[in-house]
Scaffold this active site. Structure first.
Site, PDB file in Angstrom:
ATOM      1  CG  ASP A  21      -1.806   1.203   1.307  1.00 46.27           C
ATOM      2  OD1 ASP A  21      -2.945   1.108   0.831  1.00 46.27           O
ATOM      3  OD2 ASP A  21      -1.374   2.256   1.821  1.00 46.27           O
ATOM      4  CG  HIS A  34      -4.979   9.816   0.964  1.00 43.52           C
ATOM      5  ND1 HIS A  34      -3.649   9.921   0.672  1.00 43.52           N
ATOM      6  CD2 HIS A  34      -5.026   9.271   2.216  1.00 43.52           C
ATOM      7  CE1 HIS A  34      -2.927   9.483   1.691  1.00 43.52           C
ATOM      8  NE2 HIS A  34      -3.747   9.094   2.641  1.00 43.52           N
ATOM      9  CE1 TYR A  48       0.623   7.861   2.789  1.00 49.73           C
ATOM     10  CE2 TYR A  48       1.233   5.666   2.076  1.00 49.73           C
ATOM     11  CZ  TYR A  48       0.400   6.500   2.779  1.00 49.73           C
ATOM     12  OH  TYR A  48      -0.652   5.964   3.485  1.00 49.73           O
TER      13      TYR A  48
END
Length: 283
Positions: free
Chosen positions: A54, A117, A59
């Site tokens: 994931d 998200h 990120y």
């Protein structure tokens, strides 16, 4: 629930229970941005038996995760790969562009699961899921998902999407058990996925969890992950070292008894480790 190995056996990829094809224990990659550590950790995890990885646009490591997948000996088709589109890119055009960028960064033809998200900023159910539905049709992602949604938003999202919403990722661990969110997720036929399943390390040294861990001669991490598995929740703990990856993987061999599960059920504190101002529960 599928049975898991017991005793001192080392679990294999085949031993990991699956939720509608998604391995119920995966590798989270939040904060893994070092150009050497991240690819090595991903490759190590895959060679150890992990088949669920994931990541997320936010990120900043999709290219590193992709490098790790390419380094491993595991075929891409055997890996369940998920990423997420950030809040500012959830308008129709931006979501399409961000998803194509994601697969390019990952070095793959498509992902197995694409999440919203957060339901924040540019998120608009109609426009966001118009884009996500199109991305399924174009083969960029096989499945669509949501993350950090409250029950009423789950229902709204499901009504807006033409394709089934496959998974809902949210913070969940013994100190934040999210019973209402879990129930709403399952009621809508969506697979629950827990991020921060170790409460950002707060499970370590917790009296009850430590006592249970000691009785099995395992870590608190294994106890927390085994508890989530018994709740039917997929977990994606972050780990970068081989030792931590192995310890998390070993949770597949841990079976908690009814009394232990009940003791953990009593630990609910409503304690969030991730609590941004734009979180839907703060509105």
């Amino acid at each position: 629930m599928s049975e898991t190995p017991t005793g001192d056996e080392i679990a294999t990829a085949e031993d990991c229970p699956r939720a509608s094809g998604m391995p119920m224990l995966g590798m989270g990659t939040w904060e893994l941005t070092d150009e050497q550590t991240c690819p090595e950790a991903v490759a190590t995890a895959l060679e150890m038996g992990y088949r669920h990885v994931d990541t997320a646009q936010a990120y900043g490591n999709e290219h590193l995760v992709g490098d790790g997948i390419a380094r491993s000996d595991v075929d891409r088709e055997d890996i369940f790969l998920a990423t997420k589109i950030w809040n500012s890119d959830l308008g129709y055009d931006d979501a399409i562009d961000a998803a194509y960028d994601a697969v390019d960064n990952l070095g793959v033809d498509s992902v197995d699961l694409l999440y919203v998200h957060w339901p924040a900023e540019a998120y608009d159910p109609a426009e966001t899921f118009r884009a996500f539905d199109e991305l399924v049709e174009e083969g960029v992602t096989e499945r669509i998902g949501i993350s950090n949604f409250e029950p009423e938003q789950i229902e709204e999202a499901q009504a807006a999407a033409d394709h089934d919403i496959f998974a809902h990722q949210f913070e969940c661990h013994p100190l934040l058990q999210q019973e209402v969110v879990r129930e709403a997720t399952v009621e809508h036929g969506i697979e629950p996925v827990a991020y921060s399943p170790l409460a950002r390390g707060e499970v370590f040294g917790h009296e009850v969890i430590s006592d249970i861990a000691g009785s099995h001669n395992v870590s608190e991490a294994q106890v927390s992950l085994a508890w989530l598995r018994e709740q039917g929740v997929t977990a994606i703990p972050k780990a970068s070292s081989e030792a931590h990856l192995h310890d998390n993987w070993a949770s597949l061999s841990l079976q908690l008894n009814e009394g232990e599960l009940e003791a953990i059920d009593e630990l609910e504190e409503g304690r969030r480790m991730v609590d941004p101002d734009f979180g839907p529960w703060n509105r």
